[in-house]
Design a protein around this motif. Structure first.
Motif, PDB file in Angstrom:
ATOM      1  N   TYR A   6      -8.156 -15.768  22.664  1.00  0.00           N
ATOM      2  CA  TYR A   6      -7.747 -14.989  21.508  1.00  0.00           C
ATOM      3  C   TYR A   6      -6.968 -13.718  21.819  1.00  0.00           C
ATOM      4  O   TYR A   6      -6.674 -12.943  20.943  1.00  0.00           O
ATOM      5  CB  TYR A   6      -8.833 -14.789  20.444  1.00  0.00           C
ATOM      6  CG  TYR A   6     -10.136 -14.148  20.816  1.00  0.00           C
ATOM      7  CD1 TYR A   6     -11.302 -14.900  20.793  1.00  0.00           C
ATOM      8  CD2 TYR A   6     -10.227 -12.801  21.106  1.00  0.00           C
ATOM      9  CE1 TYR A   6     -12.519 -14.328  21.077  1.00  0.00           C
ATOM     10  CE2 TYR A   6     -11.447 -12.221  21.391  1.00  0.00           C
ATOM     11  CZ  TYR A   6     -12.589 -12.996  21.378  1.00  0.00           C
ATOM     12  OH  TYR A   6     -13.780 -12.431  21.650  1.00  0.00           O
ATOM     13  N   SER A   7      -6.567 -13.563  23.058  1.00  0.00           N
ATOM     14  CA  SER A   7      -5.716 -12.403  23.356  1.00  0.00           C
ATOM     15  C   SER A   7      -4.378 -12.408  22.606  1.00  0.00           C
ATOM     16  O   SER A   7      -3.892 -11.350  22.249  1.00  0.00           O
ATOM     17  CB  SER A   7      -5.494 -12.295  24.860  1.00  0.00           C
ATOM     18  OG  SER A   7      -4.934 -13.476  25.359  1.00  0.00           O
ATOM     19  N   PRO A   8      -3.770 -13.593  22.328  1.00  0.00           N
ATOM     20  CA  PRO A   8      -2.497 -13.534  21.582  1.00  0.00           C
ATOM     21  C   PRO A   8      -2.641 -12.891  20.213  1.00  0.00           C
ATOM     22  O   PRO A   8      -1.688 -12.344  19.680  1.00  0.00           O
ATOM     23  CB  PRO A   8      -2.108 -15.006  21.427  1.00  0.00           C
ATOM     24  CG  PRO A   8      -2.805 -15.713  22.506  1.00  0.00           C
ATOM     25  CD  PRO A   8      -4.074 -14.973  22.740  1.00  0.00           C
ATOM     26  N   LEU A   9      -3.863 -12.936  19.663  1.00  0.00           N
ATOM     27  CA  LEU A   9      -4.053 -12.399  18.314  1.00  0.00           C
ATOM     28  C   LEU A   9      -3.761 -10.923  18.217  1.00  0.00           C
ATOM     29  O   LEU A   9      -3.357 -10.436  17.170  1.00  0.00           O
ATOM     30  CB  LEU A   9      -5.495 -12.635  17.867  1.00  0.00           C
ATOM     31  CG  LEU A   9      -5.791 -14.010  17.293  1.00  0.00           C
ATOM     32  CD1 LEU A   9      -7.212 -14.059  16.811  1.00  0.00           C
ATOM     33  CD2 LEU A   9      -4.842 -14.329  16.168  1.00  0.00           C
ATOM     34  N   VAL A  10      -3.988 -10.202  19.316  1.00  0.00           N
ATOM     35  CA  VAL A  10      -3.778  -8.763  19.218  1.00  0.00           C
ATOM     36  C   VAL A  10      -2.340  -8.369  19.546  1.00  0.00           C
ATOM     37  O   VAL A  10      -1.952  -7.241  19.335  1.00  0.00           O
ATOM     38  CB  VAL A  10      -4.757  -7.968  20.108  1.00  0.00           C
ATOM     39  CG1 VAL A  10      -6.164  -8.135  19.610  1.00  0.00           C
ATOM     40  CG2 VAL A  10      -4.657  -8.411  21.547  1.00  0.00           C
ATOM     41  N   LEU A  11      -1.555  -9.302  20.057  1.00  0.00           N
ATOM     42  CA  LEU A  11      -0.149  -8.987  20.308  1.00  0.00           C
ATOM     43  C   LEU A  11       0.608  -9.035  18.993  1.00  0.00           C
ATOM     44  O   LEU A  11       0.374  -9.907  18.173  1.00  0.00           O
ATOM     45  CB  LEU A  11       0.457 -10.013  21.259  1.00  0.00           C
ATOM     46  CG  LEU A  11       0.095  -9.908  22.734  1.00  0.00           C
ATOM     47  CD1 LEU A  11       0.898 -10.923  23.523  1.00  0.00           C
ATOM     48  CD2 LEU A  11       0.364  -8.523  23.267  1.00  0.00           C
TER      49      LEU A  11
END
Lengths: 286, 444, 458
Positions: free
Chosen positions: B262-267
Motif C-alpha cells: 500500500y505504499s503507492p497509496l500515499v504517493l
C-alpha cells in the motif's frame, strides 16, 4: 496445495515447497511494487540535469537534500500544508457529522422517501465531479465565497456526503435495533440515542471513513484550481502543481515536495490503522 | 467539587456548540467589513505568510489555536459524560485565551475602512459562551434547567413523524444546494451551446445527437472506459484478495510485504504518472531495458503505441489500486469470527472449499463496497490519463474528454452532455446494486 | 445528565449564543470604560477621512491595509518563475502603498482557470496571457479592460515595435501589453553533423533530406522528438505548411477560412511523409515528453530537434557548448518566409477592482526596465525598440536576426487557431504519425471540426 492428513510423512515437505514458492512469488510482486516507489524517493535527492544527462534509471552522481529545502522554502510547501489542514479538517468534521445524522435516520426509521433519499446519496457518489465544476463555481461566486477556504470546505463536505452516508448507513444497519429500543424505553430522546449510543458504536467505521476521506480531500486539486485565486489559500497538491512549467519542469523538486506532502497522510494511516482494520467491516461476520 | 448536583455533561455540550460557532465564524464569516473573503482565517493566513499589504491583526492566531484545542476536548467530553468535567475546564481556558485577542482588538483603534464584522462579533459571543458555560453545570441552574425542560418538554415535543426528516435535513439541504441543483443545471446546460461566458442558447438534443452519431473521440473514450472498468473490477480485486488472504496468516516479514503494497497509496498521482512514464520509456525505461537484456530485439513503444498506451495507463492505475483493495479485504478478514472458520475445518473442508463456502460469502459486504469503489474509480478515471498522456495516443476517457471540451474548448454545453452520458452509464451499474438493496430492504 | 432531549439543549444554547452576541457591544463599553473616550475622539477625526476616501476606495478590496493589485500568472517553469517573482518584489519595494499580491499556477491549469478568473469576484487585476487569437477571444466577449489611456500615457505607441502595437490593438483601442517573444528553430549538435560529414546546416528541403540520410548512415537518428503531449508536433505542421504553401495560406487556415480538405493541405502531409520515409524521426517519439526527448540528443543518439528557444533552459549546461540552431529549410523559394515566434504578455480583467493600480503595474511590466531584465536573464526578445540588445550572446543575436529576416511571424498553431481546432488538429497530426496512409480520413475529420467551429461562430 492439497495437504491430505493421511500423508503425514510428506506433509512437511510439501508445505515447504509451497511456502518457498509463495515467498518467491511475493518477493517478485513486492519488488514490482517497491521499485517505482523507491525510484521516486531517489529522484527527490537528484538534480534535473543529472537525470537528463544520465537517464532516470541510472545510478545518481550525487545525492543532496537541496530539493527538499527548495520545496519547503521557495515552493512554500510548509504554508500549503497548513492550508490543506485548514481545508481538510473542517470538511472531515462536517461531512462526518452531517452524514452520520442522515445515516442514522436512514438506517433506523421507516419513513416516506427513505429509499429515495438513500438512492439520491448513492447515485451522487457516481457523479463525475467535473460535471459540477462550472455550476459550483458560479454558485460560489454568487454567494461571495469565491477565493475563501469556506468555498472548498463546503464543496468537499457536500460532495463526500453521498459516500459517507452510504457507508455509515450500511454500518448502522448492523447495530441491533434492540439496543436503541431499550434506550427508548428508558426515555432517551432520539438525538441522545444517536449521540450517546449509536455514534460510539460507529467509531471504528467513522475512523476508517475519516482515513479514506482524509486522503481524498487532502489530495484534491482541481477544486482548488477553480475555486481559489490566491496563492495564500492554496492546499498543498494545488501548490505543488504550480511548479509544473509550460515547457520546463524541475521534477526532482516536485517529487521532493510531493513526498513532504504525503507525511500527514502517512501519519493518518499509521495512527488510524488500528481502527481502519476494524473499521470498514460493514457488519461482516459479526 | 465532587458535588453530585454539578452536571457537566450538559455544559460540555453547550461548550461544544460555542466552540463550533467560534470556529465557523472564524472560517466563514467576514471578520471585518461585509465581504466573505475577509474572514478571520484569511487574515491569519495572510499575516502568517507575510503577504504584501497584509493587515496586521495582533493575536488573532489565538482564536483558531484555542478553538482547535477546545473542539477536540469538547467533542470528547460531549461524547463521554465521564470526561465532561475536564472538557468544561479546557473550554473555559480556551475561551479566556481567545478573549485576550478580543479585548486587545476592541481596545485598539479601529480602521474605518475595515469595521469589525459579523464574524468577529459572533466569535466574540461564542468565546464568552465557552467561559460562561460552566454556569450551566451549577447545581441551581442544572436543577432549574431540569424543571424547565420537564415543563416545556411536553409543549415543544417534536412530532415523532418529523424526527427522521429533522435528522436528514441538514445533510440533504447542503447536498441539494451544492450537488443536486448543480447536476440538474448541468443537465439543462447539456441542451444548450453555452461557452461558459455569454448567454446559453437552448438547442435541444443536438449535443447528444452529435455525440452518438458524429463524434469519434466519444466512442473511443467510451471503449476505453469500458476496458478500464473490466480490468478494474477483476484484476485489483483478485490480486488484492489473494494478498489479503496470504497476509492474514501470521508470516515472517508479512509487515514489510504489506507496507510495500500500500505504499503507492500515499504517493500523489502526478508523481505516479511521472514514475510510470519513466518505467515505460522505450529506450531507457525499466521494462525495455529488461526486455532488451533478455534478448528481445524490437521491444514495444508502450505509451507511444496507440494500441498499447491505454493498457499502460490502466496498468499504472491497477498498481495503485491493489494495495487499497488489499487493505479493505484485510479489514474484512479481521472481522471474520475464527470460530466459524474452525468449525468448517473440523467439518473437513479443504482450503478451497473453506474459501468458497465460508470466507468469501462472509466477505460479501466488503466485496460489494470494493466493487462500488472500483466502478466509481474506473468511470471517473481522469487523473492518470490527464497526467500521463493528456488523452493522446488513443487513451482518451470520458471524464478527461469532458474536461477538455468544457474547459479547454469552451464548449460547456457539449461537455455537460458528455458528463450526463457518463452519469447515466454509472447509474445503470449502480442500478443493479440498488435493486439488490431494495429487495433486501423489502424482505427486511 | 438530566432526562430531557438534546434538541432542547441545542435550541436553548442557540438562543443563549444569540443573546451573548447581542449583548457583547454592551460588555465592550463596560470592560474598556477608560478607553472609550480615546476611541471616540479618534473616531471624530476618522470620519473626515472616510468621506474623502470613500470615493476612491469603493472598489478596493477591504481586506488589505494597502490597496493591493491582484496579479495571477502562469510562469511555472523554474527560470521564468524566478524572474516573475523578482519583478513583483521590485515593484513591491518601490510601491509599498500599492503592493502586488502575486499568485502563480501551472500553465495548463491557468488555461482552464482563466475563464473562472475573468468572471469571478474578485477577479485578478492583471493576468498573463498569449497575444493574438487567444486574447482576442476574451476581448470579443468583453472580459478585457480597455487600457488605451495607459498605453498613451506611457508613450507605448512610440516605443513599441509596430507589429506588436498591432497585436495589442483592436479597432484602435489597446487591450493587451505584449512584452516578450522567443523563436523556434531546428536545434542541432554540430559535432554530430561533422561526424556524419555534413559541412553546413541544411538550407533547402532537399539538403535536409540528404542530411537525414547521412546521419542515418552513421547510425544517428536525425531528429529527436517527444510529442506525448502533442504540441511539439504542431511545430512541424506550422513550418511545413508555411514553407509549402506560404504564410498567408497558413494564416487563412488557422483562421478557419480555408478547408482542411484543400489539396494544398494534403501537399503538406506529402512533404511530411517524405521525411518519415527518410527515417528522419526517432522511434516511438509519442512515448516521450519533450524534455525526455532531449536525452537521446545529449547522449549523441539524435542530432536535431525542432524546438523553441526555451530548450536551453532544459538542456544540461555542461553540454550546451555543442548546441546550435538553424532556420527551418526552404521548400518553395518563391514564397515569403514565415517563422513561429510566440508572444506573451499581460492584460487586465474588465471587472478589475483596482483598475488604477493595475494599470500602473501593467505600465511597469511593459517598461524598458523590465523588458531589459527579461532579455538579460531569460533571453526573451523585447517588444520595445529601446531595449539595449547589443550585449547579447551570439546565439541570441542569431535568434533576433532569424525573426527579423522573416516576412511573417506566426504565434504557434495552438495560439493562432481556436482552442478546439488546436485540440482536434494536434490529435489529427498524431494519428498521421502512426498511420500516414490514413491522411484523407484525418483531414476529413479536421474539416468537420472546422465546419462545426464556423457554425458555432468562433
Amino acid at each position: 496445495m492439497s495437504v491430505t492428513p493421511a500423508n503425514h510423512k510428506f506433509a512437511t515437505r510439501t508445505i515447504d515447497v509451497a511456502e518457498f514458492f509463495k515467498i518467491v512469488l511475493l518477493s517478485l510482486f513486492t519488488l514490482l511494487w517497491l521499485v517505482p516507489v523507491f525510484a521516486a524517493f531517489i529522484t527527490s535527492f537528484r538534480t534535473m540535469d543529472d537525470i537528463t544527462l544520465r537517464g532516470f534509471w541510472s545510478w545518481p552522481e550525487a545525492l543532496s537534500v537541496t530539493n527538499f529545502i527548495k520545496a519547503w522554502g521557495a515552493a512554500r510547501v510548509g504554508k500549503y500544508l497548513l492550508n490543506s489542514f485548514i481545508i481538510t479538517l473542517p470538511s472531515l468534521a462536517g461531512m462526518i457529522f452531517l452524514s452520520s445524522l442522515a445515516a442514522y435516520a436512514l438506517a433506523r426509521f421507516r419513513f416516506k422517501g427513505n429509499m429515495l433519499v438513500y438512492f439520491t446519496f448513492v447515485a451522487g457518489t457516481m457523479l463525475p465531479f467535473q460535471i459540477l465544476m462550472l455550476p459550483v463555481f458560479r454558485l460560489t461566486n454568487t454567494l461571495g465565497l469565491y477565493d475563501t477556504y469556506g468555498a472548498l470546505i463546503l464543496i468537499h463536505t457536500a460532495f463526500q456526503l453521498g459516500f459517507c452516508t452510504f457507508v455509515l448507513r450500511n454500518f448502522m444497519r448492523t447495530i441491533p435495533q434492540d439496543i436503541m429500543d431499550a434506550a427508548r424505553v428508558d426515555g432517551c430522546g432520539e438525538f441522545r440515542i444517536y449521540w450517546q449510543i449509536v455514534l460510539p458504536l460507529t467509531v471504528p467505521s467513522l475512523a476508517a471513513l475519516a482515513t479514506l476521506e482524509f486522503t481524498w480531500v487532502f489530495n484534491d486539486y482541481l477544486w482548488a484550481i477553480i475555486l481559489l485565486r490566491s496563492d495564500a489559500l492554496r492546499p498543498v497538491t494545488a501548490g505543488l502543481a504550480t511548479l509544473r512549467g509550460q515547457y520546463n519542469t524541475d521534477w526532482p523538486v516536485i517529487t521532493a515536495g510531493a513526498l513532504l506532502a504525503t507525511i500527514p497522510t502517512l501519519f493518518v494511516f499509521v495512527f488510524l490503522q488500528r481502527y481502519f482494520i476494524q473499521g470498514l467491516t460493514l457488519g461482516s461476520g459479526k | 467539587m465532587r458535588d453530585q448536583t454539578w452536571d457537566f455533561s450538559l455544559s460540555s455540550v453547550f461548550a461544544l456548540i460555542c466552540v463550533v460557532i467560534l470556529l465557523f465564524s472564524f472560517l466563514f464569516l467576514p471578520w471585518g467589513g461585509t465581504r466573505l473573503t475577509d474572514n478571520g482565517a484569511r487574515l491569519v493566513s495572510d499575516a502568517f505568510s507575510g503577504a504584501p499589504g497584509a493587515r496586521e491583526v495582533p493575536l488573532l492566531w489565538l482564536v483558531p489555536l484555542m478553538g482547535s484545542v477546545a473542539v477536540i476536548f469538547a467533542m470528547w467530553g460531549a461524547l463521554t459524560p465521564e470526561r465532561s468535567r475536564l472538557a468544561t475546564f479546557i473550554s473555559i481556558g480556551a475561551g479566556i485565551g481567545s478573549l485576550v485577542y478580543f479585548i486587545t482588538a476592541l481596545g485598539a483603534p479601529q480602521d474605518p475602512k475595515f469595521p469589525l464584522g459579523l464574524g468577529f462579533w459572533a466569535a466574540f459571543g461564542a468565546s464568552l459562551g465557552m467561559i460562561a458555560q460552566f454556569l450551566m453545570a451549577m447545581p441551581p441552574v442544572a436543577a432549574a434547567w431540569e424543571g424547565f425542560a420537564a415543563g416545556t418538554g411536553k409543549v415543544f415535543r417534536v412530532p415523532p413523524g418529523l424526527v427522521p426528516y429533522l435528522f436528514i435535513a441538514p445533510a440533504l439541504i447542503l447536498y441539494f444546494v451544492w450537488i443536486i441543483a448543480p447536476t440538474f443545471y448541468t443537465i439543462y446546460l447539456s441542451m444548450t451551446n453555452w461557452d461558459g461566458i455569454t448567454d446559453p442558447k437552448f438547442i435541444g438534443l443536438d449535443n447528444y445527437i452529435r455525440l452518438f452519431t458524429k463524434d469519434r473521440t466519444f466512442t473511443d473514450s467510451l471503449w476505453n472506459n469500458l476496458r478500464w472498468l473490466v480490468i478494474f473490477i477483476t484484476v485489483p480485486t483478485t490480486l488484492g484478495l489473494g494478498m489479503a488472504l496470504i497476509f492474514n496468516q501470521e508470516m515472517r516479514g508479512g509487515k514489510i510485504f504489506k507496507v510495500s503494497f500500500y505504499s503507492p497509496l500515499v504517493l500523489s498521482l502526478p508523481v505516479i504518472g511521472l514514475i510510470w512514464s519513466w518505467v515505460y520509456n522505450p529506450s531507457l525505461g525499466l521494462i525495455n531495458s529488461f526486455l532488451t537484456g533478455i534478448g528481445v530485439t524490437d521491444p514495444p513503444g508502450w505509451l507511444g503505441d496507440r494500441q498499447l498506451a491505454i493498457w499502460c495507463v490502466i496498468a499504472a492505475a491497477v498498481w495503485r489500486q491493489v494495495g487499497y483493495v488489499m487493505v479493505l479485504y484485510l479489514a474484512g478478514l479481521k472481522n471474520i469470527d475464527p470460530q466459524l472458520v474452525d468449525a468448517a475445518r473440523v467439518d473437513g473442508a479443504n482450503r478451497w472449499n473453506l474459501f468458497k463456502h465460508v470466507i468469501f460469502p462472509l466477505l460479501a459486504p466488503v466485496t460489494t463496497i470494493i466493487a462500488v469503489i472500483s466502478m466509481i474509480d474506473s468511470l471517473r478515471a481522469f487523473d492518470l490519463v490527464a497526467i500521463m498522456t493528456r488523452g493522446g495516443q488513443n487513451t482518451q476517457v470520458l471524464a478527461n474528454f469532458m474536461y477538455i471540451e468544457a474547459f479547454n474548448n469552451y464548449r460547456m454545453g457539449y461537455g455537460g452532455a458528455i458528463a450526463v452520458v457518463l452519469f447515466a452509464i454509472s447509474l445503470v451499474f449502480i442500478g443493479f446494486y440498488l435493486r439488490q438493496t431494495l429487495k433486501d430492504e423489502l424482505e427486511y | 445528565m438530566s432526562r430531557n432531549s438534546f434538541w432542547k439543549i441545542f435550541s436553548v444554547a442557540l438562543v443563549a449564543i444569540l443573546l451573548f452576541t447581542a449583548c457583547s457591544p454592551v460588555i465592550q463599553t463596560v470592560t474598556v470604560e477608560k478607553e472609550v473616550k480615546v476611541v471616540e475622539t479618534k473616531e471624530v477625526k476618522v470620519v473626515e477621512t472616510v468621506e474623502v476616501k470613500v470615493v476612491e476606495t469603493q472598489q478596493v478590496e477591504v481586506m488589505k491595509a494597502a490597496d493591493t493589485v491582484l496579479y495571477n500568472s502562469y510562469n511555472g517553469d523554474p527560470k521564468p518563475r524566478a524572474f516573475d517573482e523578482s519583478v513583483v518584489s521590485m515593484w513591491n519595494e518601490a510601491h509599498p502603498e500599492q503592493p502586488v499580491e502575486h499568485s502563480i499556477i501551472a500553465h495548463e491549469d491557468f488555461k482552464q482557470a482563466i475563464r473562472a478568473y475573468l468572471t469571478a469576484d474578485p477577479a485578478p487585476d492583471v493576468l498573463t496571457w498569449f497575444a493574438g487569437n487567444r486574447a482576442r477571444f476574451f476581448i470579443d466577449k468583453g472580459l478585457v479592460m480597455d487600457i488605451s489611456d495607459m498605453w498613451a500615457a506611457n508613450k507605448f505607441n512610440e516605443t513599441y515595435a509596430p507589429g506588436f502595437q498591432e497585436l495589442a490593438s483592436i479597432d484602435g483601442k489597446q487591450y493587451f501589453v505584449p512584452t516578450s517573444y522567443y523563436w523556434w528553430a531546428i536545434y542541432y549538435r554540430p559535432s554530430l553533423f561533422k561526424q556524419a560529414g555534413i559541412e553546413k546546416a541544411p538550407e533547402t528541403f532537399d539538403e535536409l533530406l540528404t542530411a537525414c540520410d547521412k546521419l542515418n548512415a552513421v547510425g544517428v537518428t536525425p531528429f529527436a522528438l517527444g510529442d506525448r503531449f502533442k504540441w511539439p508536433t504542431a511545430a512541424w505542421f506550422d513550418y511545413l505548411n508555411m514553407r509549402t504553401n506560404g504564410p498567408q495560406f497558413h494564416i487563412d487556415l488557422t483562421d478557419l477560412k480555408v478547408p482542411y480538405t484543400d489539396p494544398k493541405v494534403k501537399k503538406v502531409f506529402e512533404n511530411w511523409k517524405l521525411l518519415i520515409d527518410h527515417k528522419c524521426f526517432m522511434e516511438d517519439h509519442a512515448a516521450y515528453d519533450w524534455q525526455e526527448a532531449i536525452d537521446p540528443m545529449v547522449q549523441g543518439k539524435a542530432a536535431m530537434y525542432l524546438m523553441g528557444a526555451f530548450i536551453t533552459d532544459s538542456y544540461p549546461d555542461e553540454a550546451e557548448s555543442d548546441l546550435d540552431f538553424f532556420r527551418f529549410p526552404i521548400i518553395d523559394p518563391a514564397l515569403p518566409v514565415g517563422e513561429d515566434a510566440p508572444t506573451d504578455g499581460y492584460f487586465m480583467a474588465a471587472t478589475a477592482r483596482n483598475s488604477e493600480g493595475g494599470k500602473a503595474f501593467l505600465a511597469f511590466l511593459g517598461s524598458k526596465e523590465v523588458q531589459q531584465k527579461a532579455f538579460n536573464e531569460l533571453n526573451r526578445l523585447p517588444t520595445r525598440k529601446d531595449v539595449d540588445i547589443s550585449a547579447a550572446s551570439a546565439a541570441v543575436q542569431k535568434g533576433i536576426a532569424l525573426i527579423q529576416s522573416a516576412d511573417y511571424v506566426a504565434q504557434f498553431y495552438d495560439r493562432d487557431t481556436t482552442a478546439a481546432m488546436a485540440e482536434a488538429g494536434m490529435e489529427g497530426f498524431m494519428r498521421f504519425w502512426s498511420n500516414p496512409d490514413d491522411i484523407d480520413a484525418i483531414l476529413a475529420d479536421l474539416e468537420a471540426e472546422r465546419l462545426r467551429l464556423v457554425e458555432e461562430g468562433n
